[in-house]
Design a protein around this motif. Structure first.
Motif, PDB file in Angstrom:
ATOM      1  N   ARG A  51     -26.849  -1.411   5.669  1.00  0.00           N
ATOM      2  CA  ARG A  51     -25.713  -0.559   5.435  1.00  0.00           C
ATOM      3  C   ARG A  51     -25.321   0.004   6.885  1.00  0.00           C
ATOM      4  NH1 ARG A  51     -27.409   3.258   0.761  1.00  0.00           N
ATOM      5  NH2 ARG A  51     -25.508   4.237   1.290  1.00  0.00           N
ATOM      6  N   ASP A 100     -16.907  11.974   7.925  1.00  0.00           N
ATOM      7  CA  ASP A 100     -17.420  11.509   6.704  1.00  0.00           C
ATOM      8  C   ASP A 100     -18.612  10.408   6.953  1.00  0.00           C
ATOM      9  OD1 ASP A 100     -15.415   9.810   7.259  1.00  0.00           O
ATOM     10  OD2 ASP A 100     -14.956   9.468   5.032  1.00  0.00           O
ATOM     11  N   SER A 101     -18.171   9.380   7.693  1.00  0.00           N
ATOM     12  CA  SER A 101     -18.969   8.362   7.964  1.00  0.00           C
ATOM     13  C   SER A 101     -20.158   8.855   8.834  1.00  0.00           C
ATOM     14  CB  SER A 101     -18.224   7.326   8.962  1.00  0.00           C
ATOM     15  OG  SER A 101     -17.059   6.642   8.142  1.00  0.00           O
ATOM     16  N   ARG A 102     -19.924   9.807   9.711  1.00  0.00           N
ATOM     17  CA  ARG A 102     -20.994  10.458  10.687  1.00  0.00           C
ATOM     18  C   ARG A 102     -22.147  11.110   9.561  1.00  0.00           C
ATOM     19  NH1 ARG A 102     -17.934  12.623  14.350  1.00  0.00           N
ATOM     20  NH2 ARG A 102     -17.744  14.435  13.419  1.00  0.00           N
ATOM     21  N   GLU A 162     -22.713   9.978   6.640  1.00  0.00           N
ATOM     22  CA  GLU A 162     -23.364   9.073   5.906  1.00  0.00           C
ATOM     23  C   GLU A 162     -24.359   8.410   6.688  1.00  0.00           C
ATOM     24  OE1 GLU A 162     -22.616   5.093   3.309  1.00  0.00           O
ATOM     25  OE2 GLU A 162     -20.738   6.283   4.149  1.00  0.00           O
ATOM     26  N   LEU A 163     -24.249   8.207   8.017  1.00  0.00           N
ATOM     27  CA  LEU A 163     -24.803   7.608   9.222  1.00  0.00           C
ATOM     28  C   LEU A 163     -26.094   8.391   9.298  1.00  0.00           C
ATOM     29  CD1 LEU A 163     -22.395   6.336  11.761  1.00  0.00           C
ATOM     30  CD2 LEU A 163     -23.956   4.874  10.405  1.00  0.00           C
ATOM     31  N   VAL A 196     -17.876  -1.055  11.181  1.00  0.00           N
ATOM     32  CA  VAL A 196     -16.460  -0.417  10.729  1.00  0.00           C
ATOM     33  C   VAL A 196     -15.831   0.644  11.843  1.00  0.00           C
ATOM     34  CG1 VAL A 196     -15.249   1.272   9.089  1.00  0.00           C
ATOM     35  CG2 VAL A 196     -16.758  -0.578   8.526  1.00  0.00           C
ATOM     36  N   ALA A 197     -16.838   1.326  12.505  1.00  0.00           N
ATOM     37  CA  ALA A 197     -16.418   2.297  13.612  1.00  0.00           C
ATOM     38  C   ALA A 197     -16.039   1.360  14.658  1.00  0.00           C
ATOM     39  CB  ALA A 197     -17.692   3.244  13.900  1.00  0.00           C
ATOM     40  N   CYS A 244     -12.452   0.111  14.050  1.00  0.00           N
ATOM     41  CA  CYS A 244     -11.391   1.214  14.191  1.00  0.00           C
ATOM     42  C   CYS A 244     -11.214   1.569  15.650  1.00  0.00           C
ATOM     43  CB  CYS A 244     -11.998   2.158  13.371  1.00  0.00           C
ATOM     44  SG  CYS A 244     -11.977   2.023  11.405  1.00  0.00           S
ATOM     45  N   LEU A 257     -21.768   0.107   8.596  1.00  0.00           N
ATOM     46  CA  LEU A 257     -20.895   1.545   8.840  1.00  0.00           C
ATOM     47  C   LEU A 257     -20.630   1.299  10.490  1.00  0.00           C
ATOM     48  CD1 LEU A 257     -22.862   4.205   6.935  1.00  0.00           C
ATOM     49  CD2 LEU A 257     -20.372   3.513   6.621  1.00  0.00           C
ATOM     50  N   THR A 258     -21.555   1.033  11.283  1.00  0.00           N
ATOM     51  CA  THR A 258     -21.332   0.969  12.833  1.00  0.00           C
ATOM     52  C   THR A 258     -20.264  -0.319  12.945  1.00  0.00           C
ATOM     53  OG1 THR A 258     -23.090  -0.616  13.108  1.00  0.00           O
ATOM     54  CG2 THR A 258     -23.432   1.955  13.461  1.00  0.00           C
ATOM     55  N   VAL A 315     -16.645   8.102  15.641  1.00  0.00           N
ATOM     56  CA  VAL A 315     -16.955   7.992  14.142  1.00  0.00           C
ATOM     57  C   VAL A 315     -16.453   8.927  13.223  1.00  0.00           C
ATOM     58  CG1 VAL A 315     -18.766   7.663  12.452  1.00  0.00           C
ATOM     59  CG2 VAL A 315     -19.091   6.652  14.914  1.00  0.00           C
TER      60      VAL A 315
END
Length: 262
Positions: free
Chosen positions: A250, A208-210, A212-213, A257-258, A261, A254-255, A205
């Motif tokens: 949300r 920045d996403s981490r 936010e998570l 998207v991870a 990727c 996010l997960t 992850v």
């Protein structure tokens, strides 16, 4: 079993597999696993409506097309009835609605195929009209007209404006004696099936996403803790549940998207 049936008619390949998007890669993997003569380049997962379905390799080719992409491929002229002689429609109950674009696109392709294999594990208990649509690809006799089948299926239980009666036993006998192979759960469970595997897959992850998570998880924990307060009013509890659901959505995004990727 579907792959084995299709492989029995390998002389009539290339093979076309229609399936939901979530199953397209699984179909590719299973075809490569169970059909040894297929090389990795022999199985094409079509992901673009502008893709040409080149069948020059004939018997050593298989194409996997999703139901979502199917209408666009047909509209663009890249897929048409008669192009494939062996067609497999997985989760074929997705073709039960006559007016749906995917049904109108898939039925001619299935009807023109020499071998049409339709798979579904979803029970159809009370809508004979849908059964009739789903069986059209395998229809080779006049007894399968829409009106004839409904007359048989509803012979003893006429429909009303608010109720569609269950399919009559006689219609079930017609299905099983002509085109349907029915496997009951107890029959499948008695076979030597592999045990279910459960595993945790770790995905990378972005930083920045981490962050936010982590913040969302903290907010969610705080809401769950607050919901245990017995002094909350009904309105406060409803608001807390709504906030919890929004945070969960949300988190799922996010997960997701991870995973993409990765």
């Amino acid at each position: 079993e579907a792959i084995a049936i299709a492989a029995a008619y390998a002389d009539e390949w290339p093979l076309l597999v229609l399936c939901p998007t979530a199953l397209r890669d699984n179909w590719r993997n299973e075809l490569l696993k169970w059909v040894p003569r297929l090389c990795s380049s022999g199985v094409t997962v079509v992901k673009d409506s502008s893709s040409e379905l080149c069948t020059s390799n004939g018997r050593r080719q298989a194409f996997v097309v999703t139901y979502g992409l199917l209408p666009r491929l047909v509209a663009n002229g890249h897929l048409h009835a008669g192009q494939f002689r062996v067609v497999c429609a997985d989760e074929s109950h997705m073709l039960k609605t006559a007016g749906a674009q995917r049904t109108q696109s898939a039925l001619p392709i299935l009807r023109e195929a020499t071998r049409a294999i339709c798979l579904s594990g979803t029970p159809v208990l009370s809508r004979p009209a849908e059964v009739c649509i789903m069986t059209r690809p395998c229809d080779s006799t006049s007894c399968w007209s829409h009106d004839n089948f409904l007359h048989t299926a509803l012979a003893h239980h006429p429909p009303t404006p608010v109720h569609m009666p269950p399919i009559a036993p006689s219609a079930g006998l017609i299905l099983e004696s002509t085109i349907m192979i029915r496997r009951l759960k107890e029959q499948v469970l008695s076979q030597m099936l592999p045990e279910k595997r459960r595993e945790i897959i770790h995905v990378a992850v972005a930083r920045d996403s981490r962050q936010e998570l982590s913040a969302l998880l903290s907010q969610r924990s705080a809401i769950v803790s607050a919901m245990s307060d017995p002094n909350l009013s009904r309105e406060q509890l409803a608001r807390a549940k709504s906030d919890q659901q929004a945070l969960t959505a949300r988190l799922c995004k996010l997960t997701g998207v991870a995973k993409v990727c990765t």
